[in-house]
Design a protein around this motif. Structure first.
Motif, PDB file in Angstrom:
ATOM      1  N   THR A 172      18.005  55.803  21.743  1.00 34.26           N
ATOM      2  CA  THR A 172      17.957  56.980  20.974  1.00 34.26           C
ATOM      3  C   THR A 172      19.004  57.976  21.718  1.00 34.26           C
ATOM      4  O   THR A 172      19.860  58.386  20.919  1.00 34.26           O
ATOM      5  CB  THR A 172      16.545  57.802  21.093  1.00 34.26           C
ATOM      6  N   LEU A 176      22.226  59.262  19.716  1.00 35.60           N
ATOM      7  CA  LEU A 176      22.679  60.559  19.651  1.00 35.60           C
ATOM      8  C   LEU A 176      24.097  61.010  20.230  1.00 35.60           C
ATOM      9  O   LEU A 176      24.896  61.623  19.781  1.00 35.60           O
ATOM     10  CB  LEU A 176      21.653  61.442  20.539  1.00 35.60           C
ATOM     11  N   ALA A 179      26.587  60.083  17.622  1.00 36.46           N
ATOM     12  CA  ALA A 179      26.707  61.102  16.464  1.00 36.46           C
ATOM     13  C   ALA A 179      27.239  62.361  17.018  1.00 36.46           C
ATOM     14  O   ALA A 179      28.120  62.867  16.227  1.00 36.46           O
ATOM     15  CB  ALA A 179      25.055  61.406  16.186  1.00 36.46           C
ATOM     16  N   ALA A 180      27.018  62.682  18.175  1.00 35.17           N
ATOM     17  CA  ALA A 180      28.068  63.813  18.785  1.00 35.17           C
ATOM     18  C   ALA A 180      29.111  63.724  18.765  1.00 35.17           C
ATOM     19  O   ALA A 180      30.169  64.485  18.518  1.00 35.17           O
ATOM     20  CB  ALA A 180      27.179  64.026  20.057  1.00 35.17           C
ATOM     21  N   TRP A 185      25.528  63.626  11.877  1.00 30.82           N
ATOM     22  CA  TRP A 185      24.537  63.029  12.257  1.00 30.82           C
ATOM     23  C   TRP A 185      23.859  62.812  10.824  1.00 30.82           C
ATOM     24  O   TRP A 185      24.093  61.692  10.321  1.00 30.82           O
ATOM     25  CB  TRP A 185      23.469  63.694  13.253  1.00 30.82           C
ATOM     26  N   SER A 189      28.201  67.823  11.974  1.00 29.07           N
ATOM     27  CA  SER A 189      27.663  68.716  12.866  1.00 29.07           C
ATOM     28  C   SER A 189      28.526  70.016  13.107  1.00 29.07           C
ATOM     29  O   SER A 189      29.619  69.926  13.143  1.00 29.07           O
ATOM     30  CB  SER A 189      27.534  68.009  14.087  1.00 29.07           C
ATOM     31  N   GLU A 193      25.574  72.137  17.465  1.00 23.74           N
ATOM     32  CA  GLU A 193      24.665  70.920  17.329  1.00 23.74           C
ATOM     33  C   GLU A 193      25.254  69.688  18.206  1.00 23.74           C
ATOM     34  O   GLU A 193      24.532  69.017  18.541  1.00 23.74           O
ATOM     35  CB  GLU A 193      24.651  70.695  15.743  1.00 23.74           C
ATOM     36  N   THR A 194      26.638  69.726  18.152  1.00 21.02           N
ATOM     37  CA  THR A 194      27.211  68.499  19.009  1.00 21.02           C
ATOM     38  C   THR A 194      27.170  68.962  20.284  1.00 21.02           C
ATOM     39  O   THR A 194      26.694  67.934  20.971  1.00 21.02           O
ATOM     40  CB  THR A 194      28.858  68.543  18.504  1.00 21.02           C
ATOM     41  N   LEU A 197      23.306  68.051  20.990  1.00 22.37           N
ATOM     42  CA  LEU A 197      23.157  66.485  20.962  1.00 22.37           C
ATOM     43  C   LEU A 197      23.625  65.881  22.182  1.00 22.37           C
ATOM     44  O   LEU A 197      23.048  64.789  22.798  1.00 22.37           O
ATOM     45  CB  LEU A 197      23.931  65.933  19.610  1.00 22.37           C
ATOM     46  N   GLY A 341      17.614  68.379  14.139  1.00 21.22           N
ATOM     47  CA  GLY A 341      17.383  67.787  12.816  1.00 21.22           C
ATOM     48  C   GLY A 341      16.911  68.655  11.781  1.00 21.22           C
ATOM     49  O   GLY A 341      17.538  68.350  10.321  1.00 21.22           O
ATOM     50  N   GLN A 344      20.055  70.557  10.167  1.00 15.33           N
ATOM     51  CA  GLN A 344      20.982  69.502   9.435  1.00 15.33           C
ATOM     52  C   GLN A 344      20.171  69.149   8.128  1.00 15.33           C
ATOM     53  O   GLN A 344      21.016  69.036   7.021  1.00 15.33           O
ATOM     54  CB  GLN A 344      21.425  68.367  10.388  1.00 15.33           C
TER      55      GLN A 344
END
Length: 352
Positions: A172, A176, A179-180, A185, A189, A193-194, A197, A341, A344
């Motif tokens: 996980t 993440l 994604a960052a 994601w 983002s 949010e970045t 994460l 989550g 988004q």
């Protein structure tokens, strides 16, 4: 079989030439000193510098030679410099760290052998291919740092249930982090949010960091004969040892050792069992040279035990066992993940 061994033999010989050249010229000591000076005592900066040097050393080398070179030259840097800062990790974690970045050099320009091979197939530009491949690979660069800061991932002394949880948490965290770094994601983002994460990924990778900010992981003990005679210690004891360097007696060097204490014996007896010969003199605890073959004989060969300046213990700290477990930090990380989550998913539903 013999034909396959030819390439391995040549690679090993080439690696031996590199290691021999570096060792004979004393460059391996310079590398360690350079990393120590540039890092300024920062563990993260030290690991980043080692990662960059592994990328450079690994360029153009096949896998076998790559491992031999980076493990011989850079692994001792992490062990020695890290120990001076209190970072003590299993050797397998150190080797996995340097080997990961050494292999990453295969698609790192300007050499990037894998990038040239891929470009030949795709008829693309090798440098651009290498840069794009490196951009993809660097998003998984959090994995070797997990090896260093969360050695549970190596499944050393863990149960099956703990192993499953560790695997899920690590996977996980890597997802993440990826994604960052790519800014996407569920949807693209936003900046907060970045940042969130990245914070969640860091918390999952090293949850103990936040616990250390709340509760001290170690409690210092007095440097005295009474401490050596103390028999109610149970757990790990951290010793900070300082003394003249064997190669340069005018310079002091420092070492951090972890000793397992037992409540049934005194601390002095526990030190003797670990090969650390301690004796109290006035307000100091001095050390004698360990006997050959004892546990820490090789480790303490860096000190000059026969100089004018004695080798002594400058700090004794006892591990704090009665404090929050690091797994509690997974809860706030999960809460933040739910918030990101939800944010988004809300935007995605509006876009649809």
């Amino acid at each position: 079989g013999a034909e396959n061994m030819i390439s391995i033999g040549v690679a090993t010989a080439a690696a031996g030439l590199i290691i021999g050249t570096v060792s004979l010229t004393g460059a391996h000591q310079v590398i360690g000193e350079l990393v120590e000076v540039l890092s300024g005592g920062s563990l993260i900066l030290m690991l980043l510098l080692v990662a960059v040097m592994c990328l450079i050393l690994g360029m153009g080398l096949p896998t076998t030679a790559n491992y031999i070179v980076v493990s011989s030259l850079m692994a001792p840097v992490i062990v020695s410099v890290g120990a001076q800062s209190g970072l003590i990790v299993p050797l397998i974690a150190v080797h996995l760290f340097v080997f990961y970045f050494g292999i990453l050099a295969d698609d790192t320009p300007p050499v990037g052998l894998a990038a040239f091979a891929a470009a030949a197939i795709s008829q693309g530009d090798p440098i651009r291919t290498g840069l794009q491949g490196f951009a993809y690979d660097i998003r998984t660069a959090i994995l070797p740092f997990i090896f260093i800061f969360n050695t549970d991932l190596l499944l050393i002394d863990v149960t099956v249930l703990q192993g499953v949880i560790i695997f899920i948490v690590a996977a996980t965290a890597m997802m993440l982090f990826g994604a960052a770094t790519q800014g996407f994601w569920i949807v693209k983002s936003r900046w907060w949010e970045t940042a969130t994460l990245l914070l969640i990924a860091f918390t999952l990778v090293r949850p103990g960091y936040w616990i250390d900010q709340i509760q001290e992981p170690w409690s210092s003990l007095a440097i005295s004969e009474a401490t050596l005679d103390q028999a109610n210690l149970d757990g790990q004891v951290r010793l900070t040892i300082e003394g003249p360097d064997f190669d340069n007696p005018d310079q002091l060097t420092q070492l951090v050792l972890l000793i397992q204490a037992d409540s049934t014996i005194t601390l002095a007896s526990a030190l003797d069992q670990a090969g650390v010969l301690a004796r109290a003199e006035q307000a100091s605890i001095l050390l004698d040279e360990p006997f050959p073959g004892t546990e820490n004989f090789q480790t303490m060969q860096r000190f000059d035990f026969y100089g004018d300046t004695p080798v002594e213990i400058t700090d004794i700290a006892m591990e704090q066992t009665h404090r929050l477990t690091k797994e509690w930090m997974y809860l706030p990380a999960l809460f933040l993940l739910v918030i990101v989550g939800w944010s988004q998913r809300t935007r995605r539903s509006k876009e649809v």
